[in-house]
Scaffold this active site. Structure first.
Site, PDB file in Angstrom:
ATOM      1  N   SER A  22      -7.257  -5.251 -11.619  1.00 57.74           N
ATOM      2  CA  SER A  22      -8.298  -6.280 -11.651  1.00 57.74           C
ATOM      3  C   SER A  22      -8.735  -6.646 -13.069  1.00 57.74           C
ATOM      4  O   SER A  22      -8.889  -7.839 -13.374  1.00 57.74           O
ATOM      5  CB  SER A  22      -9.504  -5.849 -10.820  1.00 57.74           C
ATOM      6  OG  SER A  22      -9.175  -5.830  -9.447  1.00 57.74           O
ATOM      7  N   LYS A  71     -16.155  -0.341  -0.016  1.00 62.32           N
ATOM      8  CA  LYS A  71     -16.280  -1.653   0.627  1.00 62.32           C
ATOM      9  C   LYS A  71     -17.304  -1.673   1.765  1.00 62.32           C
ATOM     10  O   LYS A  71     -17.870  -2.722   2.066  1.00 62.32           O
ATOM     11  CB  LYS A  71     -14.913  -2.124   1.126  1.00 62.32           C
ATOM     12  CG  LYS A  71     -13.937  -2.435   0.001  1.00 62.32           C
ATOM     13  CD  LYS A  71     -12.634  -3.016   0.524  1.00 62.32           C
ATOM     14  CE  LYS A  71     -11.672  -3.318  -0.613  1.00 62.32           C
ATOM     15  NZ  LYS A  71     -10.437  -3.968  -0.147  1.00 62.32           N
ATOM     16  N   ASN A  92     -15.758  -6.811  -0.689  1.00 61.55           N
ATOM     17  CA  ASN A  92     -14.997  -6.495  -1.906  1.00 61.55           C
ATOM     18  C   ASN A  92     -15.501  -7.286  -3.109  1.00 61.55           C
ATOM     19  O   ASN A  92     -14.985  -7.132  -4.209  1.00 61.55           O
ATOM     20  CB  ASN A  92     -13.496  -6.758  -1.697  1.00 61.55           C
ATOM     21  CG  ASN A  92     -13.140  -8.228  -1.771  1.00 61.55           C
ATOM     22  OD1 ASN A  92     -13.922  -9.090  -1.343  1.00 61.55           O
ATOM     23  ND2 ASN A  92     -11.975  -8.539  -2.292  1.00 61.55           N
ATOM     24  N   ASP A 108     -10.656 -10.752   0.401  1.00 61.57           N
ATOM     25  CA  ASP A 108      -9.339 -10.285   0.839  1.00 61.57           C
ATOM     26  C   ASP A 108      -8.782 -11.166   1.958  1.00 61.57           C
ATOM     27  O   ASP A 108      -7.587 -11.472   1.987  1.00 61.57           O
ATOM     28  CB  ASP A 108      -9.416  -8.842   1.346  1.00 61.57           C
ATOM     29  CG  ASP A 108      -9.561  -7.829   0.228  1.00 61.57           C
ATOM     30  OD1 ASP A 108      -9.079  -8.103  -0.892  1.00 61.57           O
ATOM     31  OD2 ASP A 108     -10.156  -6.754   0.469  1.00 61.57           O
ATOM     32  N   ALA A 132      -3.152   0.877  10.436  1.00 63.93           N
ATOM     33  CA  ALA A 132      -4.416   0.647  11.141  1.00 63.93           C
ATOM     34  C   ALA A 132      -5.641   0.974  10.295  1.00 63.93           C
ATOM     35  O   ALA A 132      -6.698   1.277  10.823  1.00 63.93           O
ATOM     36  CB  ALA A 132      -4.445   1.480  12.425  1.00 63.93           C
ATOM     37  N   ALA A 158      -3.628   7.663  19.111  1.00 63.62           N
ATOM     38  CA  ALA A 158      -4.393   6.952  20.141  1.00 63.62           C
ATOM     39  C   ALA A 158      -5.719   6.459  19.580  1.00 63.62           C
ATOM     40  O   ALA A 158      -6.199   5.374  19.938  1.00 63.62           O
ATOM     41  CB  ALA A 158      -4.631   7.870  21.336  1.00 63.62           C
ATOM     42  N   GLY A 241       1.851  -7.536  -2.616  1.00 62.34           N
ATOM     43  CA  GLY A 241       0.485  -7.157  -2.904  1.00 62.34           C
ATOM     44  C   GLY A 241      -0.095  -7.843  -4.118  1.00 62.34           C
ATOM     45  O   GLY A 241      -1.301  -8.102  -4.180  1.00 62.34           O
TER      46      GLY A 241
END
Length: 278
Positions: A22, A71, A92, A108, A132, A158, A241
């Site tokens: 950044s 975040k 963010n 984002d 996830a 799960a 990315g």
């Protein structure tokens, strides 16, 4: 944190933070825009240290970029957040006003959409998400705007499957979950978004079909990932990315500085040069 006459400050916070690109992107933009009185730094700040850091900011501060694990931790410290940030409970970007107010946003999600649009992806009939975590929920929020059909999330447990279905319900996306062992099945989708840590998808590279759709791999270091390299060998579109990082940073700079248009190409070139030098 002292205030210089006319000086404006911004920074990225997180832990770990030494790897962050950044500062490279924001400083390149400041140089191109002639914002000689602006500075952008990085600070190692974890969740415990965040309230104290925020309380120590003076009126010279214009904005903050936030990475993990901050975040969500930042939200209770703000005066308000955007609908986009609220949708995934993740901020963010913080814009700090001269009168001391703090507003949070999430660049984002629009950054993902801008990066995809740059590669010609504006609408898909279905999609697959690998992983996830927090980035996966942002991916679902982006897909809520461009995917007309089902999203399949490939996960390892799960509990993660329940999380992704819950995000789908909240964001208005039809989410089906599948076991990570079947992740090669993701490659049948016209858009695949890989949100996993470095090395996680390497074993899947050999399963890339002859005519895949578009891959969006959110990693930028190391780059290319094995999956992205295999995808590119097939001549198919790959969004990386760095594309995401640059597009979300463009939106941050425009919000923090008030400029109408941040210099995307200059920022991308600076990011590429920095990665090459690593």
């Amino acid at each position: 944190m002292s205030q210089e006459s006319g000086a404006r400050r911004a920074a990225v916070l997180g832990s770990p933070i030494a790897h962050s690109l950044s500062p490279v992107l924001h400083r390149a933009a400041y140089r191109e825009l002639g914002l000689t009185h602006w500075s952008y730094d990085r600070f190692e700040v974890d969740e415990a240290a965040l309230p104290g850091f925020i309380d120590g900011l003076d009126s010279s501060w214009a904005g903050l970029s936030l990475t993990m694990p901050l975040k969500r931790a930042i939200i209770p410290l703000l005066d308000g957040i955007s609908d986009t940030a609220s949708s995934v409970e993740a901020v963010n970007t913080v814009v700090l006003t001269r009168d001391g107010r703090r507003y949070g946003d999430n660049t984002d999600i629009p950054g993902m959409l801008a990066a995809l649009r740059e590669r010609g992806v504006e609408r898909v009939t279905s999609a697959a998400v690998l992983g996830a975590g927090a980035t996966a929920s942002s991916a679902l929020a982006a897909l809520a705007r461009i995917c007309t059909g089902e999203v399949t999330a490939y996960v390892r447990s799960a509990a993660r499957a329940d999380e992704m279905r819950g995000w789908g319900e909240r964001l208005g996306v039809a989410v089906r979950t599948a076991d990570w062992a079947d992740a090669a099945g993701a490659f049948e989708a016209p858009l695949v978004i890989a949100t996993t840590p470095a090395g996680t998808t390497d074993a899947l590279a050999a399963a890339v079909p002859e005519r895949p759709g578009t891959l969006f791999d959110v990693l930028y270091d190391p780059w290319p990932t094995a999956l992205a390299a295999a995808w590119a060998e097939r001549g198919a579109p790959v969004v990386g990315g760095l594309d995401l990082l640059v597009h979300q940073a463009v939106l941050q700079i425009e919000q923090m500085t008030g400029v109408a248009k941040a210099p995307l190409d200059v920022m991308r070139a600076a990011g590429e040069a920095a990665l090459t030098a690593r």
